[in-house]
Structures are given as C-alpha cells and as structure tokens.
Design a protein around this motif. Structure first.
Motif, PDB file in Angstrom:
ATOM      1  N   ILE A  25      43.493   8.652 -32.702  1.00  0.00           N
ATOM      2  CA  ILE A  25      44.835   8.984 -33.200  1.00  0.00           C
ATOM      3  C   ILE A  25      45.874   8.806 -32.097  1.00  0.00           C
ATOM      4  O   ILE A  25      46.939   8.241 -32.304  1.00  0.00           O
ATOM      5  N   LYS A  26      45.566   9.298 -30.916  1.00  0.00           N
ATOM      6  CA  LYS A  26      46.506   9.239 -29.784  1.00  0.00           C
ATOM      7  C   LYS A  26      45.736   8.868 -28.530  1.00  0.00           C
ATOM      8  O   LYS A  26      45.102   9.706 -27.904  1.00  0.00           O
ATOM      9  N   PRO A  27      45.749   7.574 -28.162  1.00  0.00           N
ATOM     10  CA  PRO A  27      45.065   7.178 -26.925  1.00  0.00           C
ATOM     11  C   PRO A  27      45.925   7.538 -25.710  1.00  0.00           C
ATOM     12  O   PRO A  27      47.142   7.482 -25.764  1.00  0.00           O
ATOM     13  N   GLY A  28      45.242   7.916 -24.656  1.00  0.00           N
ATOM     14  CA  GLY A  28      45.945   8.222 -23.415  1.00  0.00           C
ATOM     15  C   GLY A  28      45.173   7.695 -22.226  1.00  0.00           C
ATOM     16  O   GLY A  28      44.027   7.260 -22.362  1.00  0.00           O
ATOM     17  N   ARG A  29      45.783   7.732 -21.056  1.00  0.00           N
ATOM     18  CA  ARG A  29      45.113   7.239 -19.862  1.00  0.00           C
ATOM     19  C   ARG A  29      43.914   8.117 -19.513  1.00  0.00           C
ATOM     20  O   ARG A  29      42.861   7.615 -19.126  1.00  0.00           O
ATOM     21  N   THR A  30      44.057   9.428 -19.680  1.00  0.00           N
ATOM     22  CA  THR A  30      42.977  10.351 -19.366  1.00  0.00           C
ATOM     23  C   THR A  30      42.438  11.044 -20.620  1.00  0.00           C
ATOM     24  O   THR A  30      41.236  11.116 -20.819  1.00  0.00           O
ATOM     25  N   LEU A  31      43.326  11.553 -21.472  1.00  0.00           N
ATOM     26  CA  LEU A  31      42.907  12.266 -22.680  1.00  0.00           C
ATOM     27  C   LEU A  31      43.263  11.469 -23.929  1.00  0.00           C
ATOM     28  O   LEU A  31      44.340  10.886 -24.012  1.00  0.00           O
ATOM     29  N   SER A  32      42.345  11.467 -24.884  1.00  0.00           N
ATOM     30  CA  SER A  32      42.580  10.806 -26.174  1.00  0.00           C
ATOM     31  C   SER A  32      42.195  11.765 -27.284  1.00  0.00           C
ATOM     32  O   SER A  32      41.215  12.514 -27.163  1.00  0.00           O
ATOM     33  N   PHE A  33      42.965  11.740 -28.365  1.00  0.00           N
ATOM     34  CA  PHE A  33      42.675  12.580 -29.524  1.00  0.00           C
ATOM     35  C   PHE A  33      42.099  11.699 -30.627  1.00  0.00           C
ATOM     36  O   PHE A  33      42.673  10.667 -30.975  1.00  0.00           O
ATOM     37  N   CYS A  34      40.951  12.111 -31.176  1.00  0.00           N
ATOM     38  CA  CYS A  34      40.236  11.310 -32.172  1.00  0.00           C
ATOM     39  C   CYS A  34      39.947  12.149 -33.413  1.00  0.00           C
ATOM     40  O   CYS A  34      39.916  13.379 -33.355  1.00  0.00           O
ATOM     41  N   GLU A  35      39.713  11.461 -34.527  1.00  0.00           N
ATOM     42  CA  GLU A  35      39.293  12.165 -35.737  1.00  0.00           C
ATOM     43  C   GLU A  35      38.254  11.331 -36.472  1.00  0.00           C
ATOM     44  O   GLU A  35      38.166  10.117 -36.287  1.00  0.00           O
ATOM     45  N   GLY A  36      37.467  12.003 -37.279  1.00  0.00           N
ATOM     46  CA  GLY A  36      36.455  11.315 -38.065  1.00  0.00           C
ATOM     47  C   GLY A  36      36.278  11.983 -39.409  1.00  0.00           C
ATOM     48  O   GLY A  36      36.643  13.155 -39.596  1.00  0.00           O
ATOM     49  N   ARG A  37      35.731  11.213 -40.337  1.00  0.00           N
ATOM     50  CA  ARG A  37      35.429  11.728 -41.675  1.00  0.00           C
ATOM     51  C   ARG A  37      34.081  11.190 -42.118  1.00  0.00           C
ATOM     52  O   ARG A  37      33.717  10.063 -41.793  1.00  0.00           O
TER      53      ARG A  37
END
Length: 74
Positions: free
Chosen positions: A32-44
């Motif tokens: 959902i939101k890629p970052g250099r260090t942290l990324s937010f992901c989702e799944g279904r």
C-alpha cells in the motif's frame, strides 16, 4: 529493493472472517505504501466453492527493509 536486503515484520494483524471451506483458495497481497525503510502491506484470502467467492481473512503488516547486516539476509 536491493538483492541483499532482508525483510523483517514490525507488525502483523490477521482477521479471520470465515471458515476456510472451499474447492480452491486465492491469496492477494499488495504494498500500500512503499518506503525506504518501512512499507505498509495488506492481503486478502478468498475461498471458492462452485462459482462463489467468499472473503475468509484479511491481513495488514508493516515490514522493515534491512541492509548491511549479515544476520538478516533475504
């Protein structure tokens, strides 16, 4: 992401919505939101029985990219 990068889970939440009953299962995931260090992901997760699709679980995760550490490798 660099080839030598590792990925660590910072937070993971799973919501089980229905029993996993079906003839086949499909799992979808996206960043959902890629970052250099942290990324937010989702799944279904979906169960298919005949031609009916049913949502059986959702997941969200915050993932951390780690580089330069021999004890954390991809």
């Amino acid at each position: 992401m660099p080839a030598d990068a590792g990925v660590l889970t910072v937070e993971l939440k799973t919501s089980l919505l229905a029993p996993a009953v079906g003839e086949r299962f499909i799992y979808e995931g996206r960043v959902i939101k890629p970052g250099r260090t942290l990324s937010f992901c989702e799944g279904r997760a979906y169960a298919y029985k005949a031609s009916e699709r049913k949502l059986i679980a959702t997941m969200t995760a915050t993932m951390m990219t780690v580089t330069g550490r021999i004890d954390v490798q991809g």
